[in-house]
Write an enzyme that holds these catalytic residues in place. Structure first.
Site, short mmCIF file in Angstrom:
data_model
loop_
_atom_site.label_atom_id
_atom_site.label_comp_id
_atom_site.label_asym_id
_atom_site.label_seq_id
_atom_site.Cartn_x
_atom_site.Cartn_y
_atom_site.Cartn_z
N TYR A 77 26.01 -20.80 52.98
CA TYR A 77 25.42 -22.01 53.54
C TYR A 77 25.20 -23.06 52.46
CZ TYR A 77 24.40 -19.69 57.98
OH TYR A 77 24.51 -19.05 59.18
N ARG A 129 -12.79 -11.27 47.84
CA ARG A 129 -12.17 -10.91 49.11
C ARG A 129 -13.20 -10.10 49.89
NH1 ARG A 129 -6.33 -8.08 48.45
NH2 ARG A 129 -7.63 -6.24 48.42
N MET A 177 21.16 -14.27 57.23
CA MET A 177 20.35 -13.31 58.01
C MET A 177 20.90 -11.88 57.88
SD MET A 177 19.30 -13.57 62.01
CE MET A 177 18.59 -15.18 61.89
N LYS A 191 -1.08 2.41 52.51
CA LYS A 191 -1.05 1.35 53.52
C LYS A 191 0.35 0.72 53.59
CE LYS A 191 -2.78 -2.11 50.29
NZ LYS A 191 -3.65 -3.25 50.13
C1 LIG Z 1 -8.68 -1.94 47.73
C2 LIG Z 1 -7.39 -1.52 47.13
N1 LIG Z 1 -7.37 -0.45 46.32
C3 LIG Z 1 -6.23 -0.02 45.74
C4 LIG Z 1 -5.03 -0.68 45.95
C5 LIG Z 1 -3.79 -0.17 45.26
O1 LIG Z 1 -3.29 -1.13 44.38
P1 LIG Z 1 -2.06 -0.80 43.42
O2 LIG Z 1 -0.88 -0.64 44.31
O3 LIG Z 1 -1.93 -2.00 42.55
O4 LIG Z 1 -2.39 0.42 42.69
C6 LIG Z 1 -5.00 -1.79 46.79
C7 LIG Z 1 -3.75 -2.49 47.01
O5 LIG Z 1 -3.62 -3.61 47.35
C8 LIG Z 1 -6.22 -2.23 47.39
O6 LIG Z 1 -6.25 -3.29 48.19
#
Ligand SMILES: Cc1ncc(COP(=O)(O)O)c(C=O)c1O
Length: 371
Positions: free
Chosen positions: A261, A133, A309, A35
Site C-alpha cells: 500500500y 494506578r 491485514m 493474565k
Molecule cells: C500488579 C502486577 N504484578 C506483576 C506484573 C508482572 O509484570 P512483569 O511481566 O513485568 O513481571 C504485572 C504486569 O503487568 C502487574 O500488573
C-alpha cells in the site's frame, strides 16, 4: 488453510521456573502472572504445567481469567490483581479465588456483597506506592486501613504493591516506592496484629532487588523468557513461544518496483519478494511495516512495504532459493538466527509484552510438554 501457527515449548517454561527458584529463598513463593492468556502463550496449558512444576500462586487481571486458571490448576492459589465487582464475590469464593481491595469504599462494597451471599472472601490489600494506578494512595492513612479491617466478611491475608519503575539511573524512584510499601505493611500488620503475606516485585524488581522478594515474587515476562538481556542479571530465562507462517508466493521484481500500500518501499535492486500469509489481523503489528524481520531458510530478511491485514512482504534478495510453501519464522529461531519478541518490539517501537499479547487467539497454539 490456516497458515500461521504458534508453538509453545512448556519444557522451557519448566526450566525458567527452576532458574528463578534457584535464586529465591525457599520461604518465597513464585506468584506467576498468567493474565492476558498467559501473555499470549495460553493460560490453560501454561498454568497447568507451571502448577505441575510446583508453582503455588498465580495472578490474573480479571475474575474470568481466574476461573480459566482454576480449571488448569485445581489446587493453586489464584489472586485477581484487578478490583472485582460485587457480583463476582460469590463465584470468587466458590472457586477459592483471592481478590484485592483497592480502597475502603471497594472493601465495604465487597464486604456487603459477601454478607448478602453468606460467604467470606479472602483478600489482599493493594497499596499504590507510586504507580498511580490501582490501590490505596501512598501514605495510606490508618483511618482507611481501619475501615478495611472492619469488614468482617473479608479475610485479609496479604498486602501488595506494584513497581512503576526499576530505573537504574534514578534508583530513588523504586526506593521511594519500597519505603512506602514498608510503611504500609508495617502499619497494616500492627493494626491487625497479624503477619500478612507481602508481595511487591514483578520481573524487573526481582532482577535487581533481591532484598525485596518478601513472601512472594510476582513475575510475568521473566518466566516467558524476557527481561534478562543483560547476562549479569540475577535470573536468566529463555523465550519459548515461536510464531511461524507460510510463504504464499515468491516473485522476481525489478529494481524500483513498488511494494505494498502506498508504495512505501521500492526494491533497491532486482530482487525476489516473498509474500507471507500473516498480517495485522493475526497480531503482527502494522508498526512493523518496513521495520520487521523474518527468518527464511535460516536467513534473516527484512519486512518491506506496509504490513496489510493478511499479508507481509519480505525482500528475500536475488536468487533466494525460496518458494511458495516455505516456512517463515516471524518470532523464534531457525538454526543460529533468532528473532524474539523483545527484538521485534524494539524495531516496532513497542515492548515484548505487546508483541506477545497481540498474537490473535484464533491462531492455533501447539504445545510441547503439556500436562
Ligand atoms: C500488579 C502486577 N504484578 C506483576 C506484573 C508482572 O509484570 P512483569 O511481566 O513485568 O513481571 C504485572 C504486569 O503487568 C502487574 O500488573
Amino acid at each position: 488453510m490456516q497458515s500461521a501457527s504458534v508453538t509453545v515449548d512448556l519444557n522451557i517454561l519448566a526450566e525458567n521456573i527452576s532458574r528463578l527458584r534457584a535464586e529465591i529463598s525457599t520461604d518465597t513463593d513464585i506468584m506467576f502472572v498468567v493474565k492476558s492468556d498467559a501473555y499470549g502463550h495460553g493460560i490453560g496449558p501454561v498454568t497447568a504445567r507451571a502448577s505441575a512444576e510446583g508453582v503455588r500462586w498465580f495472578a490474573v487481571a480479571y475474575l474470568e481469567e481466574a476461573l480459566a486458571a482454576r480449571k488448569a490448576a485445581p489446587k493453586a492459589r489464584i489472586l485477581v490483581l484487578g478490583p472485582i465487582c460485587p457480583e463476582e464475590v460469590l463465584p470468587a469464593v466458590q472457586n477459592n479465588i483471592t481478590a484485592v481491595v483497592v480502597d475502603a469504599v471497594h472493601a465495604e462494597t465487597l464486604d456487603l456483597a459477601a454478607k448478602e451471599a453468606g460467604v467470606t472472601l479472602e483478600t489482599h490489600v493493594k497499596v499504590d506506592t507510586g504507580m498511580g494506578r490501582l490501590g490505596l494512595l501512598e501514605g495510606c492513612s490508618a483511618a482507611e486501613f481501619e475501615r478495611i479491617f472492619a469488614c468482617s466478611r473479608l479475610n485479609i491475608t496479604g498486602i501488595c504493591s506494584h513497581l512503576a519503575a526499576v530505573d537504574l539511573k534514578r534508583p530513588w524512584l523504586q526506593e521511594k516506592q519500597h519505603d512506602q510499601f514498608r510503611q504500609a505493611f508495617t502499619l497494616a500488620e500492627s493494626m491487625t496484629g497479624r503477619r500478612l503475606m507481602r508481595h511487591f516485585c514483578s520481573s524487573r524488581g526481582v532482577q535487581y532487588y533481591k532484598d525485596w522478594d518478601y513472601d512472594a515474587v510476582r513475575p510475568g515476562i521473566l518466566l516467558y523468557g524476557y527481561g534478562c538481556n543483560d547476562p549479569n542479571m540475577r535470573v536468566q530465562t529463555r523465550p519459548f513461544l515461536q510464531m511461524t507462517s507460510r510463504m504464499m508466493q515468491v516473485k522476481d521484481v525489478p529494481e524500483a518496483y513498488p511494494i505494498g500500500y502506498y508504495s512505501s518501499y521500492r526494491a533497491t535492486r532486482d530482487t525476489q519478494i516473498g509474500v507471507v500469509a500473516s498480517g495485522y489481523a493475526d497480531g503482527y503489528l502494522r508498526s512493523m511495516s518496513n521495520r520487521g524481520e523474518a527468518l527464511v531458510h535460516g536467513k534473516r530478511v527484512p519486512v518491506v512495504g506496509r504490513i496489510s491485514m493478511n499479508w507481509i512482504t519480505l525482500d528475500l534478495g536475488p536468487d533466494s532459493g525460496c518458494k511458495a510453501g516455505d516456512d517463515v519464522t516471524l518470532i523464534g529461531e531457525q538454526g543460529p538466527e533468532s528473532i524474539w519478541a523483545d527484538r521485534l518490539g524494539r524495531r516496532a517501537g513497542t515492548i515484548a509484552y505487546e508483541i506477545l499479547t497481540a498474537i490473535h487467539p484464533r491462531i492455533p497454539r501447539q504445545y510441547v510438554g503439556a500436562v
